[in-house]
Design a protein around this motif. Structure first.
Motif, PDB file in Angstrom:
ATOM      1  N   VAL A 135      -8.755  16.702   1.169  1.00  0.00           N
ATOM      2  CA  VAL A 135      -7.518  16.215   1.809  1.00  0.00           C
ATOM      3  C   VAL A 135      -7.813  15.216   2.924  1.00  0.00           C
ATOM      4  CG1 VAL A 135      -6.189  18.284   1.234  1.00  0.00           C
ATOM      5  CG2 VAL A 135      -7.392  18.159   3.426  1.00  0.00           C
ATOM      6  N   ASN A 136      -9.033  15.238   3.450  1.00  0.00           N
ATOM      7  CA  ASN A 136      -9.413  14.330   4.541  1.00  0.00           C
ATOM      8  C   ASN A 136      -9.967  12.996   4.054  1.00  0.00           C
ATOM      9  OD1 ASN A 136      -8.985  16.168   6.866  1.00  0.00           O
ATOM     10  ND2 ASN A 136     -10.551  17.363   5.825  1.00  0.00           N
ATOM     11  N   LEU A 137     -10.138  12.840   2.766  1.00  0.00           N
ATOM     12  CA  LEU A 137     -10.821  11.659   2.239  1.00  0.00           C
ATOM     13  C   LEU A 137      -9.849  10.528   1.924  1.00  0.00           C
ATOM     14  CD1 LEU A 137     -13.468  13.412  -0.031  1.00  0.00           C
ATOM     15  CD2 LEU A 137     -13.563  12.868   2.417  1.00  0.00           C
ATOM     16  N   THR A 138      -9.172  10.081   2.971  1.00  0.00           N
ATOM     17  CA  THR A 138      -8.259   8.947   2.855  1.00  0.00           C
ATOM     18  C   THR A 138      -8.640   7.895   3.886  1.00  0.00           C
ATOM     19  OG1 THR A 138      -6.652   9.774   4.474  1.00  0.00           O
ATOM     20  CG2 THR A 138      -6.370  10.499   2.163  1.00  0.00           C
ATOM     21  N   PRO A 139      -8.413   6.640   3.563  1.00  0.00           N
ATOM     22  CA  PRO A 139      -8.687   5.591   4.551  1.00  0.00           C
ATOM     23  C   PRO A 139      -7.919   5.802   5.862  1.00  0.00           C
ATOM     24  CG  PRO A 139      -8.436   4.626   2.385  1.00  0.00           C
ATOM     25  CD  PRO A 139      -8.043   6.078   2.258  1.00  0.00           C
ATOM     26  N   GLU A 140      -6.701   6.309   5.776  1.00  0.00           N
ATOM     27  CA  GLU A 140      -5.897   6.536   6.987  1.00  0.00           C
ATOM     28  C   GLU A 140      -6.548   7.590   7.879  1.00  0.00           C
ATOM     29  OE1 GLU A 140      -3.746   4.844   3.711  1.00  0.00           O
ATOM     30  OE2 GLU A 140      -4.663   6.832   3.776  1.00  0.00           O
ATOM     31  N   HIS A 141      -7.049   8.655   7.258  1.00  0.00           N
ATOM     32  CA  HIS A 141      -7.714   9.702   8.046  1.00  0.00           C
ATOM     33  C   HIS A 141      -9.003   9.170   8.670  1.00  0.00           C
ATOM     34  CE1 HIS A 141      -8.593  13.747   9.372  1.00  0.00           C
ATOM     35  NE2 HIS A 141      -9.820  13.599   8.900  1.00  0.00           N
ATOM     36  N   VAL A 142      -9.730   8.366   7.917  1.00  0.00           N
ATOM     37  CA  VAL A 142     -10.954   7.767   8.450  1.00  0.00           C
ATOM     38  C   VAL A 142     -10.628   6.902   9.673  1.00  0.00           C
ATOM     39  CG1 VAL A 142     -12.760   6.049   7.980  1.00  0.00           C
ATOM     40  CG2 VAL A 142     -12.292   7.867   6.319  1.00  0.00           C
ATOM     41  N   GLU A 143      -9.597   6.067   9.557  1.00  0.00           N
ATOM     42  CA  GLU A 143      -9.210   5.193  10.680  1.00  0.00           C
ATOM     43  C   GLU A 143      -8.862   5.997  11.926  1.00  0.00           C
ATOM     44  OE1 GLU A 143      -9.231   1.906  11.235  1.00  0.00           O
ATOM     45  OE2 GLU A 143      -9.849   1.330   9.225  1.00  0.00           O
ATOM     46  N   SER A 144      -8.036   7.030  11.762  1.00  0.00           N
ATOM     47  CA  SER A 144      -7.617   7.812  12.932  1.00  0.00           C
ATOM     48  C   SER A 144      -8.786   8.593  13.523  1.00  0.00           C
ATOM     49  CB  SER A 144      -6.449   8.735  12.596  1.00  0.00           C
ATOM     50  OG  SER A 144      -6.817   9.682  11.627  1.00  0.00           O
ATOM     51  N   THR A 145      -9.667   9.080  12.671  1.00  0.00           N
ATOM     52  CA  THR A 145     -10.834   9.816  13.166  1.00  0.00           C
ATOM     53  C   THR A 145     -11.808   8.883  13.869  1.00  0.00           C
ATOM     54  OG1 THR A 145     -10.578  11.425  11.381  1.00  0.00           O
ATOM     55  CG2 THR A 145     -12.701  11.387  12.513  1.00  0.00           C
ATOM     56  N   TYR A 146     -12.007   7.717  13.300  1.00  0.00           N
ATOM     57  CA  TYR A 146     -12.884   6.715  13.926  1.00  0.00           C
ATOM     58  C   TYR A 146     -12.380   6.388  15.337  1.00  0.00           C
ATOM     59  CZ  TYR A 146     -15.572   2.423  14.603  1.00  0.00           C
ATOM     60  OH  TYR A 146     -16.413   1.467  15.107  1.00  0.00           O
ATOM     61  N   GLU A 147     -11.086   6.129  15.447  1.00  0.00           N
ATOM     62  CA  GLU A 147     -10.504   5.802  16.756  1.00  0.00           C
ATOM     63  C   GLU A 147     -10.614   6.975  17.724  1.00  0.00           C
ATOM     64  OE1 GLU A 147      -9.745   2.843  17.874  1.00  0.00           O
ATOM     65  OE2 GLU A 147     -10.269   2.034  15.901  1.00  0.00           O
ATOM     66  N   ALA A 148     -10.467   8.198  17.236  1.00  0.00           N
ATOM     67  CA  ALA A 148     -10.596   9.383  18.095  1.00  0.00           C
ATOM     68  C   ALA A 148     -12.024   9.510  18.639  1.00  0.00           C
ATOM     69  CB  ALA A 148     -10.210  10.648  17.320  1.00  0.00           C
ATOM     70  N   VAL A 149     -13.014   9.268  17.783  1.00  0.00           N
ATOM     71  CA  VAL A 149     -14.410   9.344  18.231  1.00  0.00           C
ATOM     72  C   VAL A 149     -14.692   8.247  19.253  1.00  0.00           C
ATOM     73  CG1 VAL A 149     -16.831   9.144  17.509  1.00  0.00           C
ATOM     74  CG2 VAL A 149     -15.217  10.515  16.149  1.00  0.00           C
ATOM     75  N   LYS A 150     -14.185   7.051  19.005  1.00  0.00           N
ATOM     76  CA  LYS A 150     -14.369   5.949  19.963  1.00  0.00           C
ATOM     77  C   LYS A 150     -13.718   6.296  21.301  1.00  0.00           C
ATOM     78  CE  LYS A 150     -16.073   1.954  20.740  1.00  0.00           C
ATOM     79  NZ  LYS A 150     -17.520   1.938  20.922  1.00  0.00           N
ATOM     80  N   GLU A 151     -12.527   6.879  21.258  1.00  0.00           N
ATOM     81  CA  GLU A 151     -11.844   7.281  22.492  1.00  0.00           C
ATOM     82  C   GLU A 151     -12.631   8.378  23.216  1.00  0.00           C
ATOM     83  OE1 GLU A 151      -7.636   9.323  23.867  1.00  0.00           O
ATOM     84  OE2 GLU A 151      -7.719   8.316  21.924  1.00  0.00           O
ATOM     85  N   PHE A 152     -13.164   9.324  22.466  1.00  0.00           N
ATOM     86  CA  PHE A 152     -13.966  10.397  23.065  1.00  0.00           C
ATOM     87  C   PHE A 152     -15.207   9.815  23.740  1.00  0.00           C
ATOM     88  CE2 PHE A 152     -17.134  13.930  22.497  1.00  0.00           C
ATOM     89  CZ  PHE A 152     -16.560  14.805  23.407  1.00  0.00           C
ATOM     90  N   GLU A 153     -15.849   8.865  23.086  1.00  0.00           N
ATOM     91  CA  GLU A 153     -17.021   8.210  23.660  1.00  0.00           C
ATOM     92  C   GLU A 153     -16.656   7.510  24.974  1.00  0.00           C
ATOM     93  OE1 GLU A 153     -20.405   5.493  21.738  1.00  0.00           O
ATOM     94  OE2 GLU A 153     -18.486   4.439  21.957  1.00  0.00           O
ATOM     95  N   ARG A 154     -15.559   6.740  24.950  1.00  0.00           N
ATOM     96  CA  ARG A 154     -15.114   6.047  26.178  1.00  0.00           C
ATOM     97  C   ARG A 154     -14.821   7.052  27.293  1.00  0.00           C
ATOM     98  NH1 ARG A 154     -12.437   2.389  22.622  1.00  0.00           N
ATOM     99  NH2 ARG A 154     -10.609   3.728  22.548  1.00  0.00           N
ATOM    100  N   PHE A 155     -14.114   8.119  26.937  1.00  0.00           N
ATOM    101  CA  PHE A 155     -13.784   9.158  27.907  1.00  0.00           C
ATOM    102  C   PHE A 155     -15.049   9.719  28.556  1.00  0.00           C
ATOM    103  CE2 PHE A 155     -13.893  13.848  28.086  1.00  0.00           C
ATOM    104  CZ  PHE A 155     -13.187  14.042  29.266  1.00  0.00           C
ATOM    105  N   LEU A 156     -16.039  10.083  27.741  1.00  0.00           N
ATOM    106  CA  LEU A 156     -17.269  10.653  28.290  1.00  0.00           C
ATOM    107  C   LEU A 156     -18.006   9.662  29.175  1.00  0.00           C
ATOM    108  CD1 LEU A 156     -18.797  12.745  25.351  1.00  0.00           C
ATOM    109  CD2 LEU A 156     -17.662  13.588  27.417  1.00  0.00           C
ATOM    110  N   PHE A 157     -18.165   8.426  28.715  1.00  0.00           N
ATOM    111  CA  PHE A 157     -18.902   7.439  29.498  1.00  0.00           C
ATOM    112  C   PHE A 157     -18.204   7.136  30.812  1.00  0.00           C
ATOM    113  CE2 PHE A 157     -21.026   5.476  25.480  1.00  0.00           C
ATOM    114  CZ  PHE A 157     -21.857   6.574  25.386  1.00  0.00           C
ATOM    115  N   GLU A 158     -16.894   6.954  30.768  1.00  0.00           N
ATOM    116  CA  GLU A 158     -16.153   6.663  32.001  1.00  0.00           C
ATOM    117  C   GLU A 158     -16.167   7.854  32.951  1.00  0.00           C
ATOM    118  OE1 GLU A 158     -12.250   5.307  30.853  1.00  0.00           O
ATOM    119  OE2 GLU A 158     -13.074   3.541  29.827  1.00  0.00           O
ATOM    120  N   SER A 159     -15.878   9.031  32.449  1.00  0.00           N
ATOM    121  CA  SER A 159     -15.804  10.228  33.289  1.00  0.00           C
ATOM    122  C   SER A 159     -17.158  10.609  33.874  1.00  0.00           C
ATOM    123  CB  SER A 159     -15.246  11.403  32.492  1.00  0.00           C
ATOM    124  OG  SER A 159     -13.955  11.130  32.028  1.00  0.00           O
TER     125      SER A 159
END
Length: 176
Positions: A135-159
């Motif tokens: 159920v997770n193997l869709t381009p839309e899920h990949v896009e949202s997950t990719y953006e979430a990981v990028k946001e998590f990375e930014r959050f950690l580096f900034e914080s």
């Protein structure tokens, strides 16, 4: 000559996920669905591995007596605490990261499924033959997950006050 070498695999893994995401985008633009679910799975696994490596990187840099082989949840709690947040796998960005970790675990520890079932159509049969992660193997899920990981990375580096330059694999001459 002596060099100080720093190897930070979270970058390579995130770059791999980026490359895979671009492959998916290109296939979509070309109307090519061949193997796209496999591309999605590859990208999601790369993202999961990049999160693990990212957490280990931040933990190594910022958490006293960091234990790389600790349970993922314990490491997340420690890294998020250093970043000034309480880790809660049921809320917001943490929930998305936790779901990615669970997806990774379900793939890495895949177990056989054997059932007998009555079906009325090929579609019903296909549904019974799916893996839990399908159920997770869709381009839309990949896009949202990719953006979430990028946001998590930014959050950690900034914080944690880690500059991008500090996160890059590098080698510097130290003389001799």
């Amino acid at each position: 000559m002596t060099h100080r070498v720093r190897v930070y695999p979270h970058n390579d893994l995130f770059n791999l996920a980026y490359f895979q995401r671009e492959t998916i985008r290109t296939k979509l633009a070309d109307g090519d669905q061949d193997g796209i679910k496999l591309d999605c799975l590859s990208c999601l696994m790369s993202l999961a591995f990049s999160v693990e490596a990212l957490v280990n990187f931040v933990g190594y840099k910022k958490v006293p007596k960091w234990k790389e082989y600790d349970r993922f949840k314990n490491k997340m709690k420690k890294v998020c605490a250093i970043a000034g947040h309480e880790f809660d796998e049921n809320v917001g960005l943490h929930k998305l990261i936790w779901e990615l970790k669970e997806l990774r675990d379900s793939v890495a520890h895949g177990k056989p499924i054997e059932i007998e079932t009555e079906v009325r159509s090929r579609e019903e049969l296909r549904e019974h033959m799916q893996c839990s992660w399908d159920v997770n193997l869709t381009p839309e899920h990949v896009e949202s997950t990719y953006e979430a990981v990028k946001e998590f990375e930014r959050f950690l580096f900034e914080s944690c006050k880690i500059s991008i330059g500090e996160t890059l694999t590098s080698a510097v001459s130290v003389g001799k």
